[in-house]
Design a protein around this motif. Structure first.
Motif, mmCIF file in Angstrom:
data_model
loop_
_atom_site.group_PDB
_atom_site.id
_atom_site.type_symbol
_atom_site.label_atom_id
_atom_site.label_comp_id
_atom_site.label_asym_id
_atom_site.label_seq_id
_atom_site.Cartn_x
_atom_site.Cartn_y
_atom_site.Cartn_z
ATOM 1 N N GLU A 220 0.774 -1.179 0.165
ATOM 2 C CA GLU A 220 0.082 -0.020 -0.050
ATOM 3 C C GLU A 220 0.673 1.114 -0.067
ATOM 4 O OE1 GLU A 220 -4.439 1.033 1.735
ATOM 5 O OE2 GLU A 220 -3.022 0.054 2.836
ATOM 6 N N LEU A 221 1.144 1.556 -1.102
ATOM 7 C CA LEU A 221 2.310 2.730 -1.413
ATOM 8 C C LEU A 221 1.650 4.195 -1.552
ATOM 9 C CD1 LEU A 221 4.699 0.866 -3.678
ATOM 10 C CD2 LEU A 221 4.470 1.015 -0.884
ATOM 11 N N ARG A 222 2.054 5.165 -1.222
ATOM 12 C CA ARG A 222 1.552 6.520 -1.419
ATOM 13 C C ARG A 222 1.962 7.073 -2.577
ATOM 14 N NH1 ARG A 222 3.446 6.037 3.683
ATOM 15 N NH2 ARG A 222 5.221 7.215 3.380
ATOM 16 N N ASP A 223 1.379 8.113 -2.940
ATOM 17 C CA ASP A 223 1.300 8.825 -4.321
ATOM 18 C C ASP A 223 1.519 7.914 -5.263
ATOM 19 O OD1 ASP A 223 1.547 11.217 -2.644
ATOM 20 O OD2 ASP A 223 3.759 10.980 -2.557
ATOM 21 N N ASP A 224 2.187 8.181 -6.285
ATOM 22 C CA ASP A 224 2.217 7.172 -7.475
ATOM 23 C C ASP A 224 3.298 6.341 -7.630
ATOM 24 O OD1 ASP A 224 4.108 8.949 -7.797
ATOM 25 O OD2 ASP A 224 3.345 9.908 -9.845
ATOM 26 N N SER A 225 3.645 5.609 -6.439
ATOM 27 C CA SER A 225 4.910 4.694 -6.198
ATOM 28 C C SER A 225 4.668 3.741 -6.810
ATOM 29 C CB SER A 225 5.447 4.961 -4.698
ATOM 30 O OG SER A 225 5.719 6.176 -4.227
ATOM 31 N N THR A 226 5.808 2.720 -7.017
ATOM 32 C CA THR A 226 5.534 1.516 -7.584
ATOM 33 C C THR A 226 6.106 0.330 -6.809
ATOM 34 O OG1 THR A 226 5.570 2.257 -9.879
ATOM 35 C CG2 THR A 226 6.170 0.044 -9.519
ATOM 36 N N ALA A 227 5.369 -0.936 -6.714
ATOM 37 C CA ALA A 227 6.063 -1.951 -6.232
ATOM 38 C C ALA A 227 6.426 -2.840 -7.244
ATOM 39 C CB ALA A 227 5.162 -2.824 -5.315
ATOM 40 N N PHE A 237 7.821 -23.446 -5.360
ATOM 41 C CA PHE A 237 6.544 -22.923 -5.026
ATOM 42 C C PHE A 237 6.571 -21.499 -4.625
ATOM 43 C CE2 PHE A 237 3.007 -22.421 -2.406
ATOM 44 C CZ PHE A 237 1.878 -22.348 -3.276
ATOM 45 N N THR A 238 5.827 -20.697 -5.286
ATOM 46 C CA THR A 238 5.710 -19.248 -4.877
ATOM 47 C C THR A 238 3.955 -19.036 -4.591
ATOM 48 O OG1 THR A 238 7.675 -18.586 -5.825
ATOM 49 C CG2 THR A 238 6.046 -16.841 -5.235
ATOM 50 N N ASP A 239 3.802 -18.213 -3.464
ATOM 51 C CA ASP A 239 2.290 -18.190 -3.226
ATOM 52 C C ASP A 239 2.085 -16.561 -3.260
ATOM 53 O OD1 ASP A 239 -0.209 -18.216 -2.695
ATOM 54 O OD2 ASP A 239 0.107 -19.438 -0.718
ATOM 55 N N PHE A 240 1.305 -16.133 -3.884
ATOM 56 C CA PHE A 240 0.656 -14.671 -3.812
ATOM 57 C C PHE A 240 -0.729 -14.663 -3.561
ATOM 58 C CE2 PHE A 240 4.805 -13.764 -6.156
ATOM 59 C CZ PHE A 240 5.282 -12.691 -5.652
ATOM 60 N N ARG A 241 -1.263 -15.658 -2.890
ATOM 61 C CA ARG A 241 -2.617 -15.727 -2.679
ATOM 62 C C ARG A 241 -3.141 -14.944 -1.691
ATOM 63 N NH1 ARG A 241 -6.113 -20.496 -2.681
ATOM 64 N NH2 ARG A 241 -4.121 -21.887 -3.348
ATOM 65 N N GLY A 242 -4.156 -14.175 -1.963
ATOM 66 C CA GLY A 242 -4.576 -13.028 -1.244
ATOM 67 C C GLY A 242 -3.902 -11.967 -1.115
ATOM 68 N N THR A 243 -2.758 -11.696 -1.791
ATOM 69 C CA THR A 243 -1.832 -10.712 -1.687
ATOM 70 C C THR A 243 -2.721 -9.335 -2.290
ATOM 71 O OG1 THR A 243 0.062 -12.079 -2.049
ATOM 72 C CG2 THR A 243 0.376 -9.525 -2.295
ATOM 73 N N ARG A 244 -2.300 -8.140 -1.744
ATOM 74 C CA ARG A 244 -3.213 -6.737 -2.136
ATOM 75 C C ARG A 244 -1.984 -5.990 -2.662
ATOM 76 N NH1 ARG A 244 -6.119 -4.762 2.819
ATOM 77 N NH2 ARG A 244 -6.031 -2.997 1.685
ATOM 78 N N PHE A 245 -1.956 -5.732 -4.059
ATOM 79 C CA PHE A 245 -1.214 -4.631 -4.531
ATOM 80 C C PHE A 245 -1.998 -3.400 -4.864
ATOM 81 C CE2 PHE A 245 0.858 -8.686 -5.963
ATOM 82 C CZ PHE A 245 2.157 -8.266 -5.623
ATOM 83 N N ASN A 246 -2.082 -2.590 -3.766
ATOM 84 C CA ASN A 246 -2.935 -1.400 -3.606
ATOM 85 C C ASN A 246 -2.039 -0.115 -4.538
ATOM 86 O OD1 ASN A 246 -5.131 -2.577 -2.654
ATOM 87 N ND2 ASN A 246 -4.822 -1.857 -0.504
ATOM 88 N N CYS A 247 -1.231 -0.576 -5.485
ATOM 89 C CA CYS A 247 -0.324 0.473 -5.908
ATOM 90 C C CYS A 247 -0.201 0.035 -7.492
ATOM 91 C CB CYS A 247 1.049 0.459 -5.329
ATOM 92 S SG CYS A 247 1.676 -1.145 -4.904
ATOM 93 N N HIS A 248 0.671 0.697 -8.239
ATOM 94 C CA HIS A 248 1.054 0.174 -9.393
ATOM 95 C C HIS A 248 2.217 -0.836 -9.200
ATOM 96 C CE1 HIS A 248 3.815 0.433 -13.023
ATOM 97 N NE2 HIS A 248 2.558 0.333 -13.419
#
Length: 729
Positions: A220-227, A237-248
């Motif tokens: 959850e990044l501010r302004d127009d920042s990016t993850a 095995f890699t799990d992004f289940r239920g991950t929230r990307f509230n950003c670009h």
């Protein structure tokens, strides 16, 4: 003495609730063991009685050089500590005092060129200032569960053999050229921060060699920042289940070498004000080797994955694994990405599963059942409707087949036109009405005027309408010719017509009436010698087709000397019911009495019946025929099933009008569309009444389900009892 008491119960971790800080005692033991003349190491304590590591007084910690004291503590623990791990739980870290010329607000905790020999537990530690780790090795692992970084964290050129960072809190985080073996657990972690339009979170040139878990993490990044994940490799095995990307979000040149799940992952935007408004995620230059399985899926069909624009491209020469989409909104993909995905799906290199919205406008998936190999005609009609819609409405319409075999077809219609969903559905309804209206004209009527009365040509404005109507009608004629042949051969019934009409059903009102009317039109115009044409001249030139073939009903009677039944009465009722029906000329009743195995099999070969009616005795183990000597012979259900399997292409219905015959019916039903049996002992009067009503409906041209209900109604009306024992399988 440090008065810090641990605030949480860490279970198997180093400290448990209520225990005191161990380091005053550790330093006292070092002082007691120090040789004479050597100054023993000291542990400063603040005014509140907390040691340098647990004190919350940041200025005091900086004045006492906490970073230097911490590294000295690591050396002392390596030399004198008896534990197999480092216990830094609930430490409060502050950076060194700013040097001359640096900004006062930039104290820094820097750890460089250091090896932590044991597993390092920073559980629930707080880092108040910027942290840099460069060329650090954690061969025993790094545990930061529940830790909180109030300022930037930068980790570069570092090796970690197992990273536990569950529920940690990060503010502007960079991992650059980091290798993580064994596991990397970020489940429940929270990433925040801002970078004025740049990367606030970046995993760059990083290798995850073990289990990697980002499930439930929040970016959850501010302004127009990016993850961002740049040139990162996930090897297990890699799990992004239920991950929230509230950003670009960017995944750039990332390799997913094993199973990777983006399941119920949220790609959303909050507080974005500049260049990334409307952009959810960019997957650019993705590699999925042969060992990789990359899944994007929502477990809730009503909540599709991806709600903003998405870009997704692959390094196609290295796309050898599986990429799977389910319940994904592909309309949010930019055109180039979506078009290429569709091409890759057609090539079989990616799999677009159920519930995906591929187009801007898309109807729900429909499944139409059609018996005896008629499903291809349903698909043919769908394509005809799509073509007619495009011509008549001036809008593109496609149809996509989701699944198909000989007995069912699943499909949906779609369009990328810039119209509302309500208008799209209304246009579909208009096209349906227009297409069926073309069929309301008799063969003696002119469907379209191909020339005006004075011999002039068709006005230019009408040319498209003429061509579209002719194309739509001629395509329908081709379909209906094939349907008519099946009706004539007894391979198509009214319920098949209803299923066919359901393929283009967008007007709910009067559907049953339209289906019945269409079936009567098919019977009247496509199974006789006169066929509908585009005009009288064309109709006169059409060749007559052969009269419909006979539909045979084979009656098998096997009476009993000890318990005789009135089979002659039942047969008489059947004959009369068929004779009075409008389809009497098309139905032919054949009889075999005192049926044996031989006469049954010979009759099946000679007559090729569509209906087989057995009337006689039955028990739970089978039906009773006769042998050559006239004695009873039990024929089990599986034996009957093996016989009817040979005639599965011709037999439409088997009626076992005998007690306990439902058990045999289940075996036969594997090969025959309809089987009627009795679940228990049934009165003779009920059996006769059912046959009377059933064949009255067949004689009237009704389908088997309707005829079955008609037979039960006849039993009820005659008050013969036992209607609940009748079973349609």
């Amino acid at each position: 003495m440090c008065n810090h008491a641990y605030t949480a119960d860490y279970g198997s971790l180093p400290r448990s609730m209520g225990k005191r800080c161990p380091y005053p005692e550790f330093f006292r033991s070092l002082a007691a063991a120090a040789p004479g003349g050597m100054e023993p190491p000291a542990l400063p304590v603040d005014r509140q009685g907390a040691c340098l590591f647990h004190s919350g007084d940041l200025d005091w910690k900086r004045a006492n050089d906490l970073p230097g004291a911490f590294l000295r503590l690591v050396g002392l623990l390596d030399e004198h500590g008896t534990e197999r791990h480092y216990d830094f739980a609930e430490f409060v870290f502050a950076g060194a005092e700013p040097t001359a010329g640096s900004r006062p607000a930039d104290p820094l905790l820097r750890i460089a060129d250091t090896t932590f020999q044991k597993q390092a537990h920073f559980t629930a530690a707080r880092f108040a200032d910027r942290v840099e780790m460069e060329c650090v090795r954690f061969p025993g692992g790094l545990e930061l569960d529940g830790a909180a970084f109030a300022r930037n964290l930068t980790v570069t050129d570092t090796y970690i053999n197992g990273a536990g960072m569950s529920r940690a809190r990060f503010e502007r985080t960079w991992f650059v050229r980091v290798e993580i073996d064994s596991y990397a657990l970020f489940d429940g972690a929270r990433f925040t921060g801002t970078s004025n339009g740049g990367y606030a979170v970046n995993f760059q040139d990083t290798i995850f060699r073990g289990l990697t878990n980002f499930s439930g993490a929040v970016f959850e990044l501010r302004d127009d920042s990016t993850a961002a994940f740049e040139r990162t490799r996930f090897e297990e095995f890699t799990d992004f289940r239920g991950t929230r990307f509230n950003c670009h979000t960017e995944f750039r040149f990332v390799t997913f070498a094993d199973v990777t799940d983006f399941i119920d992952t949220a790609f959303e935007l909050v507080g974005s004000s500049a260049r990334y408004v409307g952009a959810g995620a960019e997957f650019t230059g993705i590699t999925v080797p042969a060992t990789g399985v990359l899944t994007f899926r929502s477990s809730d069909a009503g909540r599709k994955l991806f709600s903003h624009d998405v870009e997704m491209t692959f390094i196609e020469k290295e796309l050898a694994g599986t990429v799977y989409f389910e319940n994904v909104n592909l309309t949010g993909f930019v055109n180039g990405s979506r078009n290429r995905l569709m091409e890759l799906a057609r090539e079989g290199r990616v799999q677009i599963g159920t519930g995906c919205i591929k187009y801007r406008l898309q109807t729900p998936v429909r499944t139409v059942l059609a018996e005896e190999g008629n499903a291809p005609l349903v698909v043919e009609l769908c394509q005809t409707f799509a073509n007619y819609f495009t011509g008549s409405q001036g809008l593109n319409l496609g149809v996509e087949i989701v699944a198909r075999d000989q007995t069912r077809a699943s499909f949906f219609y779609y369009s990328d036109e810039d119209i509302s969903e309500a208008e799209f559905l209304e246009r579909l309804a208009q096209a349906e009405r227009g297409l069926w209206n073309l069929l309301t004209l008799g063969s003696h009527e002119q469907v379209l005027a191909l020339a005006s009365g004075d011999g002039a040509g068709v006005p230019a404005a009408s040319e498209s309408a003429v061509i579209n109507a002719v194309d739509g009608l001629s395509a329908l004629l081709g379909t209906f010719f094939r349907v008519g042949a099946r009706i004539a051969l007894g391979r198509w019934r009214e319920d098949d017509t209803r299923a066919l009409l359901g393929a283009i059903r967008f007007n709910e009102t009067g559907f049953d009436l339209r289906a019945g009317a269409l079936h009567r039109t098919l019977v009247a115009r496509y199974t006789q010698s006169t066929l509908i044409g585009l005009n009288r001249l064309q109709n006169a030139q059409l060749l007559p087709i052969a009269a419909p073939g006979k539909v045979r009903i084979l009656f098998l009677g096997a009476n009993s000397m000890s318990e005789p039944m009135d089979l002659e009465k039942e047969l008489s009722r059947i004959e009369r019911s068929l004779r009075l029906g409008k389809e009497a000329e098309r139905l032919e009743l054949k009889q075999v009495w005192a049926a044996t195995v031989d006469t049954l099999m010979q009759a099946m070969l000679d007559q090729s019946p569509a209906y087989v009616h057995f009337s006689g005795h039955g028990v739970e183990a089978g039906i009773v025929l006769r042998d050559e000597a006239g004695e009873p012979r039990l024929v089990p259900g599986e034996a009957l099933a093996s016989l009817f399997e040979l005639f599965r292409d011709t037999v439409r219905c088997v009626v076992l009008n005998a007690c306990y015959s439902a058990a045999q019916g289940h075996a036969i039903r594997r090969h025959v569309p309809h089987v009627i049996g009795m679940s228990a002992r049934i009165p003779d009067a009920a059996a006769v009444a059912f046959s009377t009503g059933f064949y009255a409906a067949i004689g009237a041209g009704k389908d088997v389900p309707f005829a079955f209900r008609m037979g039960k109604a006849r039993v009820h009306m005659e008050d013969a009892g036992g209607e609940d024992l009748l079973t349609l399988l």
